[in-house]
Design a protein around this motif. Structure first.
Motif, PDB file in Angstrom:
ATOM      1  N   MET A 188       0.825  -1.171  -0.009  1.00 11.15           N
ATOM      2  CA  MET A 188      -0.016  -0.135  -0.060  1.00 11.15           C
ATOM      3  C   MET A 188       0.698   1.208   0.044  1.00 11.15           C
ATOM      4  N   GLY A 189       1.990   1.262  -0.026  1.00 11.89           N
ATOM      5  CA  GLY A 189       3.131   2.275   0.273  1.00 11.89           C
ATOM      6  C   GLY A 189       4.261   2.034   1.214  1.00 11.89           C
ATOM      7  N   THR A 190       4.955   2.930   1.551  1.00 14.64           N
ATOM      8  CA  THR A 190       5.714   2.703   2.643  1.00 14.64           C
ATOM      9  C   THR A 190       5.821   3.675   3.744  1.00 14.64           C
ATOM     10  N   TYR A 191       6.058   3.151   4.636  1.00 11.76           N
ATOM     11  CA  TYR A 191       6.203   3.897   6.054  1.00 11.76           C
ATOM     12  C   TYR A 191       7.474   3.936   6.817  1.00 11.76           C
ATOM     13  N   LYS A 192       8.301   5.046   6.802  1.00 12.61           N
ATOM     14  CA  LYS A 192       9.584   4.863   7.650  1.00 12.61           C
ATOM     15  C   LYS A 192      10.352   3.732   6.883  1.00 12.61           C
ATOM     16  N   ASN A 193      10.595   3.943   5.500  1.00 14.04           N
ATOM     17  CA  ASN A 193      11.183   2.801   4.786  1.00 14.04           C
ATOM     18  C   ASN A 193      10.859   1.402   4.853  1.00 14.04           C
ATOM     19  N   LYS A 194       9.506   1.163   5.528  1.00  7.97           N
ATOM     20  CA  LYS A 194       9.151  -0.298   5.292  1.00  7.97           C
ATOM     21  C   LYS A 194       7.859  -0.364   4.555  1.00  7.97           C
TER      22      LYS A 194
END
Ligand SMILES: [Zn+2]
Length: 210
Positions: free
Chosen positions: A1-7
């Protein structure tokens, strides 16, 4: 779904959720972390689309997910299903130093809000703006200008914001969908949350006095 803090972020269905501990409504997530709100909004829309398009609408075969695009494809007849988005317009109409807001019968907030509505098939966004304003309050408008847009995952809208100016006509409401509409001066407007493009349009009106 996307990335959050490079995760990398994924959306999953839980089959055995026992309680609501650790779960938040999307609206609440906005106030906690706007970036997570956007990822969560995308996740909820993709999940609904995937769940609701399991079978081909043409021949009834079980759809399969495409490897490269966000698409469900029928292996039998080739019918394609892309994610479902419902575009809607919202418009702040100015008349001298006032803005128009309407009281909708179906909004739970019990408050006045800007004119908004879904775009119909075959319409441009500007045509949808003119039609909604004419239908809801009976006014003609001019100088329709694009303001910005927002993904609105309740459940799957793309809100497209516009500003416009009053041209002619008297306010006339249908007393069914719209119960009342009137012009508000800046000091009559209560600021609410900043979650939606509706509030960004109101802020723009409050801050731009020309
Ligand atoms: Zn098919």
């Amino acid at each position: 779904m996307g990335t959050y803090k490079n995760k990398a972020c994924f959306v999953v269905n839980l089959l055995n959720r026992k309680n609501n501990e650790g779960f938040y409504k999307l609206q609440e997530v906005f106030n906690i972390n706007e970036e997570l709100f956007l990822i969560g909004g995308r996740g909820s829309q993709v999940r609904d689309w995937y769940k609701n398009h399991q079978y081909c609408g043409v021949c009834g075969e079980h759809n399969i997910i495409d490897e490269r695009e966000m698409m469900l494809k029928c292996p039998n007849c080739g019918h394609l299903n892309y994610t479902r988005i419902a575009p809607a317009i919202i418009v702040a109409i100015k008349r001298e130093d006032k803005v128009l807001m309407a009281y909708h019968s179906y909004y739970k907030t019990n408050d006045y809000s800007l004119i908004a509505g879904f775009v119909e098939a075959g319409e441009t966004l500007e045509e949808a703006v003119r039609r909604e304003v004419k239908e809801e309050v009976g006014l003609n408008i001019k100088n329709i200008k694009y303001f910005g847009s927002q993904s609105w995952p309740f459940p799957n809208s793309l809100m497209v914001g516009f500003t416009a100016e009053y041209e002619s006509g008297e306010i006339k409401v249908d007393n069914f969908e719209i119960l009342d509409a009137k012009w508000f001066s800046r000091d009559e407007i209560k600021r609410r949350s900043n979650i939606s493009i509706s509030s960004w349009l109101i802020d723009d009106f409050l801050n731009n006095k020309n």
